[in-house]
Motif scaffolding. Structure first.
Motif, short mmCIF file in Angstrom:
data_model
loop_
_atom_site.label_atom_id
_atom_site.label_comp_id
_atom_site.label_asym_id
_atom_site.label_seq_id
_atom_site.Cartn_x
_atom_site.Cartn_y
_atom_site.Cartn_z
N MET A 75 -76.11 28.64 -19.57
CA MET A 75 -77.09 29.10 -20.55
C MET A 75 -77.62 30.48 -20.16
SD MET A 75 -76.95 26.81 -22.81
CE MET A 75 -75.22 26.68 -22.31
N ARG A 76 -77.81 30.73 -18.87
CA ARG A 76 -78.27 32.05 -18.43
C ARG A 76 -77.20 33.10 -18.71
NH1 ARG A 76 -80.01 32.16 -12.41
NH2 ARG A 76 -77.78 31.86 -12.12
N ALA A 77 -75.92 32.74 -18.46
CA ALA A 77 -74.83 33.68 -18.74
C ALA A 77 -74.72 33.97 -20.22
CB ALA A 77 -73.51 33.11 -18.21
N ALA A 78 -74.99 32.96 -21.07
CA ALA A 78 -74.94 33.17 -22.52
C ALA A 78 -76.02 34.13 -22.97
CB ALA A 78 -75.07 31.83 -23.23
N ARG A 79 -77.17 34.10 -22.31
CA ARG A 79 -78.29 34.96 -22.69
C ARG A 79 -78.18 36.36 -22.09
NH1 ARG A 79 -81.21 30.45 -21.04
NH2 ARG A 79 -82.01 31.63 -19.26
N HIS A 80 -77.81 36.41 -20.78
CA HIS A 80 -77.93 37.69 -20.06
C HIS A 80 -76.62 38.20 -19.48
CE1 HIS A 80 -82.19 36.92 -20.44
NE2 HIS A 80 -82.10 35.82 -19.72
N GLY A 81 -75.51 37.53 -19.69
CA GLY A 81 -74.27 37.92 -19.03
C GLY A 81 -74.19 37.26 -17.67
N LEU A 82 -73.08 37.49 -16.98
CA LEU A 82 -72.85 36.82 -15.70
C LEU A 82 -73.82 37.34 -14.64
CD1 LEU A 82 -70.88 34.68 -14.61
CD2 LEU A 82 -69.56 36.54 -13.63
N SER A 83 -74.61 36.43 -14.08
CA SER A 83 -75.56 36.78 -13.02
C SER A 83 -75.86 35.52 -12.24
CB SER A 83 -76.85 37.36 -13.62
OG SER A 83 -77.51 36.39 -14.43
N GLY A 84 -76.52 35.70 -11.11
CA GLY A 84 -76.89 34.55 -10.29
C GLY A 84 -76.51 34.75 -8.84
N ASN A 85 -76.55 33.68 -8.08
CA ASN A 85 -76.28 33.71 -6.64
C ASN A 85 -75.07 32.86 -6.32
OD1 ASN A 85 -78.68 35.27 -6.06
ND2 ASN A 85 -79.84 33.40 -6.43
N LEU A 86 -74.30 33.31 -5.35
CA LEU A 86 -73.11 32.58 -4.91
C LEU A 86 -73.14 32.47 -3.40
CD1 LEU A 86 -70.41 31.42 -6.09
CD2 LEU A 86 -69.39 33.62 -5.53
N MET A 97 -61.27 40.03 6.22
CA MET A 97 -60.64 40.35 4.94
C MET A 97 -61.51 40.03 3.73
SD MET A 97 -60.15 37.21 3.37
CE MET A 97 -59.17 37.86 2.03
N ILE A 98 -62.68 39.41 3.96
CA ILE A 98 -63.41 38.85 2.83
C ILE A 98 -63.83 39.91 1.82
CG2 ILE A 98 -65.71 38.93 3.90
CD1 ILE A 98 -64.17 36.12 1.71
N ALA A 99 -64.08 41.13 2.26
CA ALA A 99 -64.48 42.19 1.33
C ALA A 99 -63.38 42.51 0.33
CB ALA A 99 -64.87 43.45 2.09
N GLN A 100 -62.13 42.21 0.67
CA GLN A 100 -61.03 42.42 -0.28
C GLN A 100 -61.13 41.47 -1.47
OE1 GLN A 100 -57.12 42.65 1.66
NE2 GLN A 100 -58.16 43.08 3.59
N LEU A 101 -61.82 40.33 -1.28
CA LEU A 101 -62.06 39.39 -2.37
C LEU A 101 -63.40 39.65 -3.05
CD1 LEU A 101 -61.37 36.74 -3.94
CD2 LEU A 101 -62.54 35.50 -2.09
N THR A 102 -64.45 39.77 -2.24
CA THR A 102 -65.78 39.90 -2.82
C THR A 102 -66.08 41.30 -3.34
OG1 THR A 102 -66.67 40.31 -0.60
CG2 THR A 102 -66.71 38.04 -1.39
N GLY A 103 -65.46 42.34 -2.76
CA GLY A 103 -65.71 43.70 -3.23
C GLY A 103 -65.33 43.89 -4.69
N PRO A 104 -64.06 43.61 -5.07
CA PRO A 104 -63.68 43.72 -6.50
C PRO A 104 -64.49 42.80 -7.40
CG PRO A 104 -61.74 43.63 -5.11
CD PRO A 104 -62.91 43.33 -4.23
N TYR A 105 -64.82 41.61 -6.89
CA TYR A 105 -65.61 40.66 -7.68
C TYR A 105 -66.98 41.25 -8.02
CZ TYR A 105 -68.34 36.45 -8.74
OH TYR A 105 -69.17 35.53 -9.34
N LEU A 106 -67.66 41.83 -7.02
CA LEU A 106 -68.99 42.39 -7.25
C LEU A 106 -68.94 43.63 -8.13
CD1 LEU A 106 -70.53 41.90 -3.70
CD2 LEU A 106 -71.16 40.68 -5.80
N PRO A 273 -70.35 29.57 -14.11
CA PRO A 273 -69.70 30.82 -14.50
C PRO A 273 -69.41 31.76 -13.33
CG PRO A 273 -71.43 30.27 -16.05
CD PRO A 273 -71.54 29.27 -14.93
N VAL A 274 -70.35 31.85 -12.37
CA VAL A 274 -70.11 32.76 -11.24
C VAL A 274 -68.97 32.27 -10.36
CG1 VAL A 274 -72.43 33.77 -11.18
CG2 VAL A 274 -71.96 31.67 -9.89
N LEU A 275 -68.85 30.94 -10.21
CA LEU A 275 -67.76 30.38 -9.41
C LEU A 275 -66.44 30.47 -10.14
CD1 LEU A 275 -66.68 29.05 -6.92
CD2 LEU A 275 -67.52 26.84 -7.75
N ALA A 276 -66.45 30.23 -11.45
CA ALA A 276 -65.22 30.36 -12.23
C ALA A 276 -64.69 31.78 -12.16
CB ALA A 276 -65.48 29.97 -13.69
#
Length: 288
Positions: A75-86, A97-106, A273-276
């Protein structure tokens, strides 16, 4: 509160985690037992475990709380777009190597905040179950994972990290058997990477007797830099630390196959949504 009690196995610690008094937590558990008509907790002078009914309720409670979080985030994503904490747990060997995954994601999702925590593979599975982590990066094919969703990221190759002035530094490859006479420093026994290395050393009939152990890759690298120690590391760690003139890494050859490392998420549909979006980023990483 019931999930916190099952996780902490102690009324006081569970109350502290929930930000309530111990009597309030105890009253809430008793109220839940009254509503469900079953005893959930064996009680004595202290917490003595869950009843069989309590173990079943715990499984439902995790699903209910997880689904409620997913609903709020959708519901938050529907109102404001993808946001939140992971909250992401990562085995120490995957941290380089984790920045190779999280960098493009962020970059794709700038309103998401990620908390990266160093964890053992066992802790990652436990904390995903207990809703303390949203996902993890760990080994996929070496030890049982249980009911989780996985996305492969890379295969882990092993090298011997040493000072550039080490007698073996000029070699192009090494066999595991050649590690027998070397002063090793390795991760601690609770780390799956260490269990993998132990297996490789055993295959080569090399006694597993490191002079130094740590649950931190950085601590191992610091001792390699100080000398005379050497350490077995994966390719991402070697790339990060062996690029300096005083360090080098030589590939190890052996019978054991490279281990698959990937993203682990709860076996639950739909995901938040953030995990998907993180699972989608992991698929892009693997395809690349």
């Amino acid at each position: 509160m019931f999930i916190a009690l099952a996780t902490e196995r102690h009324f006081g610690r569970a109350a502290e985690r929930c930000g309530v008094t111990q009597p309030s937590l105890s009253a809430a558990i008793k109220q839940l037992e009254g509503e469900l008509g079953v005893q959930l907790v064996w009680r004595g002078s202290r917490f003595e475990g869950l009843t069989p009914e309590g173990a079943r309720v715990l499984d439902w409670a995790r699903r209910i709380v997880g689904d409620a979080r997913t609903l709020r985030e959708e519901m938050r994503a529907a109102r404001h777009g993808l946001s939140g904490n992971l909250r992401l747990g990562v085995v120490p060997t995957a941290l380089p190597m984790i920045a190779q995954l999280t960098g493009p994601y962020l970059r794709r999702h700038p309103n998401v905040k990620i908390e990266i925590l160093s964890r053992s593979s066992i802790e990652i599975l436990q904390e995903i179950d207990n809703l303390q982590l949203d996902a993890g990066v760990s080994y996929l094919d070496n030890e049982p994972l249980g009911r989780v969703v996985t996305e492969p990221l890379y295969r882990e190759r092993y090298l011997l990290l040493m000072r550039a002035d080490h007698p073996l530094a000029s070699r192009t490859t090494l066999d595991w058997a050649e590690l027998a006479a070397l002063p090793l420093c390795l991760l601690t026994q609770d780390m799956q990477n260490r269990r993998i290395i132990n297996n490789e050393l055993s295959r080569a009939d090399v006694p597993v007797a490191p002079q130094l152990e740590s649950n931190s890759v950085v601590a191992l690298v610091a001792h390699v830099q100080a000398g005379p120690w050497v350490s077995v590391v994966n390719a991402h760690t070697a790339t990060l630390f062996a690029a300096t003139p005083d360090m080098c890494a030589v590939p190890l050859q052996g019978e054991g196959g490279a281990k698959q490392v990937g993203l682990i998420a709860p076996w639950r549909e739909p995901h938040t949504p953030v995990l998907a979006a993180l699972l989608a980023q992991a698929r892009r990483f693997s395809d690349g």
